[in-house]
Write an enzyme that holds these catalytic residues in place. Structure first.
Site: not given
Ligand code: TYM
Length: 329
Positions: A111, A192, A195
């Protein structure tokens, strides 16, 4: 009953990657565990957000949780910022985190790459995420593969705290799907699905209309040859599409291979699109109902109340253990 916590950022439309990597497992785990699922708005602001868009996306993501099958009478759904204890514990854990650990985080490296100035919030993001998890003493954290490194840091911080201040935090385990832990872009299986990609043809959002889904899948990149075979090293594009197929149809990879033997990619892609549409259509109908009823606000209020009960108790315990002077009457 174990405890489960996870979060999704309201920083754009949710994709089928979020659904397969995380949301589907949220729905599954709610039947057997005590679950806390939140929209992590405090994490979203680690990169610039337009206020009106953030507000709209936050409500949209919360509604998508419910539309995807989370039952608010079983699981607690809430906004991270409605439970301020997260920020408080986040700060305390930041003081236990080393700069070197944060510098090694691949999400931070991705990022911040090529940026002239990088916000400090983006750097300490993983300490807040650790607080999100540890504040509920979660046993399991359903996430996609890309969050594994953050989970490892969370375990290290829990151990460090326990070592310095006495056993308190549970060491959480990631809960990652076997297939589809990392859904890749439809245009390029080396990236990956995200969005935030500038090419909307590379991702399917949960709110894409059926015809858009069909078009995106028909245009998805395929490997050379014509065999529908799960072989991520040699057939990364088809293997990625097969992962989506498996999750949307309930078929195994072997069953999918058998079904398309000798048929080539055409029929496979056509039916894949129909399976994705069959998952998204009812989800979108529920989503529209939830948004128009306004019920999400009540759900978020109740979710935050229960979450705060647990979270405030943890923060009080942690303050006590770290040596904060408690206020006296
Ligand atoms: P975020 O918002 O980027 O994504 C949310 C969840 O979706 C999963 N994910 C994917 N899984 C499979 N293939 C993909 N292309 C893909 N893109 C996203 C992510 O692995 C995630 O599980 N840091 C986290 C948010 C967060 C969080 C937490 C998660 C904040 N606090 C505490 C778990 C526990 C994030 O950026 O997710």
């Amino acid at each position: 009953m174990g405890k489960v916590l996870s979060g999704i950022q309201p920083s754009g439309q949710l994709t089928i990657g979020n659904y397969i990597g995380a949301l589907q497992n949220f729905v599954k785990l709610q039947h057997t565990e005590e679950c806390f699922f939140m929209v992590v708005d405090m994490h979203a602001i680690t990169v610039p957000q337009e206020p009106a868009a953030l507000r709209e996306q936050s409500e949209a993501v919360a509604a998508l949780f419910i539309a995807a099958g989370i039952d608010p009478s079983k699981a607690n759904v809430f906004m991270q910022s409605h439970v301020p204890a997260h920020a408080e514990l986040g700060w305390m854990l930041t003081t236990l985190t080393n700069m070197g650990e944060l510098e090694r985080m691949t999400q931070f490296k991705d990022k911040s790459a090529g940026k002239e100035s990088v916000g400090a919030g983006l750097f300490v993001y993983p300490s807040l995420m650790a607080a999100d998890i540890l504040i509920y003493n979660a046993d399991l954290v359903p996430v996609g593969d890309d969050q594994k490194q953050h989970l490892e840091l969370t375990r290290d911080l829990a151990q460090r705290f326990n070592h310095r201040f006495g056993d308190y935090f549970t060491l959480p385990k990631p809960y990652i799907p076997e297939v589809g832990a990392r859904i890749m872009g439809l245009d390029d299986a080396s990236k990956k699905m995200s969005k935030s990609s500038s090419n909307p043809g590379s991702f399917i959002t949960l709110l894409d209309p059926p015809d858009v889904v069909r078009k995106k899948i028909s245009r998805a990149t395929t490997d050379s040859g014509r065999e529908v075979k799960f072989d991520p090293a040699n057939k990364p594009e088809i293997s990625n599409l097969m992962g989506i197929y498996a999750h949307c149809s309930g078929l195994t990879l072997a069953e999918i291979e058998a079904r398309y033997e000798g048929q080539g990619y055409g029929p496979f892609k056509k039916e894949l699109a129909e399976h994705v549409v069959a998952v998204l259509e009812p989800l979108q109908a529920r989503y529209n109902e939830i948004r128009s009823s306004g019920e999400i606000h009540q759900i978020l209020k109740r979710g935050a109340e229960r979450a705060a009960e647990v979270a405030n108790k943890t923060v009080a315990d942690v303050k006590e253990k770290m040596g904060f002077l408690a206020p006296r009457a």
